[in-house]
Write an enzyme that holds these catalytic residues in place. Structure first.
Site, mmCIF file in Angstrom:
data_model
loop_
_atom_site.group_PDB
_atom_site.id
_atom_site.type_symbol
_atom_site.label_atom_id
_atom_site.label_comp_id
_atom_site.label_asym_id
_atom_site.label_seq_id
_atom_site.Cartn_x
_atom_site.Cartn_y
_atom_site.Cartn_z
ATOM 1 C CG HIS A 121 -8.538 -12.901 -3.936
ATOM 2 N ND1 HIS A 121 -9.065 -13.400 -2.523
ATOM 3 C CD2 HIS A 121 -7.296 -13.105 -3.871
ATOM 4 C CE1 HIS A 121 -8.053 -14.152 -2.037
ATOM 5 N NE2 HIS A 121 -6.738 -13.601 -2.693
ATOM 6 C CG ASP A 199 -10.011 -6.577 -3.011
ATOM 7 O OD1 ASP A 199 -9.122 -5.956 -2.923
ATOM 8 O OD2 ASP A 199 -10.178 -7.732 -3.393
ATOM 9 C CD GLN A 202 -2.526 -7.895 -6.026
ATOM 10 O OE1 GLN A 202 -1.617 -7.355 -6.137
ATOM 11 N NE2 GLN A 202 -2.578 -9.119 -5.283
ATOM 12 C CE LYS A 225 -2.099 -10.063 -1.338
ATOM 13 N NZ LYS A 225 -3.567 -10.523 -1.704
ATOM 14 C CB CYS A 364 -7.424 -16.862 -4.031
ATOM 15 S SG CYS A 364 -6.228 -17.351 -2.928
HETATM 16 C C1 LIG Z 1 -4.539 -11.116 -1.607
HETATM 17 C C2 LIG Z 1 -5.916 -10.377 -2.022
HETATM 18 C C3 LIG Z 1 -7.131 -10.418 -1.280
HETATM 19 C C4 LIG Z 1 -6.983 -11.196 0.047
HETATM 20 O O1 LIG Z 1 -6.125 -10.543 0.799
HETATM 21 P P1 LIG Z 1 -5.562 -11.480 2.479
HETATM 22 O O2 LIG Z 1 -4.528 -10.372 2.685
HETATM 23 O O3 LIG Z 1 -5.308 -12.666 2.112
HETATM 24 O O4 LIG Z 1 -6.685 -11.189 3.116
HETATM 25 C C5 LIG Z 1 -8.067 -9.867 -1.937
HETATM 26 N N1 LIG Z 1 -8.171 -9.527 -3.139
HETATM 27 C C6 LIG Z 1 -7.197 -9.347 -3.869
HETATM 28 C C7 LIG Z 1 -7.428 -8.485 -5.129
HETATM 29 C C8 LIG Z 1 -5.740 -9.902 -3.327
HETATM 30 O O5 LIG Z 1 -4.736 -9.721 -4.124
#
Ligand SMILES: *Cc1c(COP(=O)(O)O)cnc(C)c1O
Length: 406
Positions: A121, A199, A202, A225, A364
């Site tokens: 992302h 990260d 997801q 999320k 993104c």
């Molecule tokens: C949504 C997402 C982000 C960014 O998250 P925010 O809630 O917009 O700060 C970063 N990495 C992944 C894999 C995402 O799905």
């Protein structure tokens, strides 16, 4: 036996019509809906215990502090952290990664190397590019193959003693690909002394997380999320690493003593939480953990695998669709284009007319779109409240969109 109807009844927002059709919400990778338990936690905080935390000796302030610290402990247990002070409240994944990139800045020198993957992302790319600009470090990228699978033999070649940070997502938001982070972390440990950042934006909604067995240095995710309110998130860091890093923001809550000559910093976690936190949101994040645990990870995983398998099968039977990363291990997402049907947003608009919410565009992740030489995809993404019948509605919708666009 868990009943999807009982789960859905906790999400009143799902029970509505959009453009004359029952809402089929398949944009969960952008944000999930919130269950009543989360909404009630937020509402009760503002109705009954709103006060600033840590500062006051009065009763409401104590209650607010206790509730927020209880939420921190819930998150600690939820992700398997050793200590509750390794759990830092943020406003989301983006803030978490920026916090790490700033906090590590004094420890990075010109010529050091930072590795990300092609599947990231933008929020796991841009903060590292900015860190490179500040320090003269170099950004390197683990490539992927045509199936969206990262090429670890390349990672093995580029890891070396100059590698300072390896930052990858556990699951790609654009394609749903599950990355082999166990192998990535083991390889990084073997060939470098780099800090590993995962990260988990997801993966947290879908998998049981155990940061200790994962052995990452940092793990970041967003609350919104995983059924929690907007503007909430978590940065986990190993105690020894968090002790070493510089504060990101300076201000209230994060000092031990403050004078014009010299300020000393508070202990963890407060040293990394400057200013008034999102108290109600953080408490409600604890309620989102309760929700996930009440449903149970095994049910979530099993049900979401069934949704993905059905979507994959039915969409590929339509013909003329290109489904990305369909041979890679995936969770929660089908990302596709309708061949010859112009831009993805046209299909997205037709689906919306039928009450089906999907996301279209680059998600993104422009480097992924560039790799496949497309501007964007249609992405349907699942949560535990989605039903197998909704996959039928999606399939019919895509069939109709294809007819209209070709
Ligand atoms: C949504 C997402 C982000 C960014 O998250 P925010 O809630 O917009 O700060 C970063 N990495 C992944 C894999 C995402 O799905």
């Amino acid at each position: 036996m868990i009943d999807i109807k009982a789960i859905r009844s906790q999400f009143p927002i799902l029970d509505q019509k959009v453009n004359g059709h029952p809402l089929v919400y398949l944009d969960n990778a952008a944000t999930s809906q919130k269950p009543l338990g989360v909404i009630d936690a937020l509402r009760n905080y503002y109705l009954e215990s709103n006060a600033n935390v840590h500062r006051g000796i009065h009763t409401l302030s104590q209650i607010a502090t206790e509730q927020m610290e209880a939420a921190r402990k819930k998150v600690q247990r939820f992700i398997g952290a050793r200590h509750d002070h390794e759990v830092i409240f943020t406003k989301g994944t983006t803030e978490g990664i920026n916090l790490i990139a700033y906090a590590l800045t004094p420890l990075i020198s010109e010529g050091d190397e930072i590795i990300v993957s092609h599947l990231e992302h933008h929020s796991n790319i841009v903060p590292w590019q900015m860190l490179c600009e500040r320090t003269g470090a170099v950004l390197r990228v683990i490539p992927m193959d045509g199936n969206g699978v990262l090429q670890l033999d390349f990672l093995e070649k580029i890891l070396n003693e100059k590698t300072k940070i390896v930052s990858v997502n556990q699951v790609s938001n654009a394609l749903g690909v599950i990355n082999p982070i166990e192998e990535i972390i083991a390889m990084t440990r073997r060939l470098s002394s780099a800090w590993v950042v995962i990260d988990g934006a997801q993966s947290v909604p879908h998998f049981k997380i155990d940061v200790q067995s994962m052995d990452c240095d940092f793990f970041v995710f967003s609350g919104h999320k995983m059924y929690a309110p907007m503007g909430t998130g978590i940065l986990y860091g190993k105690e020894a690493v968090l002790e070493k890093i510089h504060p990101f923001h300076g201000g209230g809550e994060m000092i031990h003593t403050c004078s014009f000559e010299k300020t000393t910093y508070a202990a963890l976690p407060f040293r990394l939480e400057a200013g008034t936190p999102n108290v109600g949101g953080n408490i409600a994040l604890g309620a989102a953990v309760d929700f996930i645990e009440s449903v149970g990870h095994s049910f979530i995983q099993e049900h979401e695998e069934a949704l993905l398998a059905k979507a994959q099968k039915q969409l590929s039977e339509i013909g003329g669709l290109k489904i990305y990363a369909e041979k890679a291990p995936r969770t929660g997402v089908v990302s596709f284009t309708i061949e010859g049907a112009g831009i993805a947003s046209d299909a997205g608009m037709i689906l919306d007319k039928m009450g089906i919410a999907v996301r279209t565009g680059h998600h993104c992740t422009q480097p992924i779109m560039d790799f496949f030489n497309i501007a964007g995809t249609v992405r349907a993404s699942f949560a535990v409240y989605n039903t197998l019948e909704e996959i039928d509605v999606l399939t019919e919708g895509v069939r109709k969109a294809k007819r209209m666009l070709l």
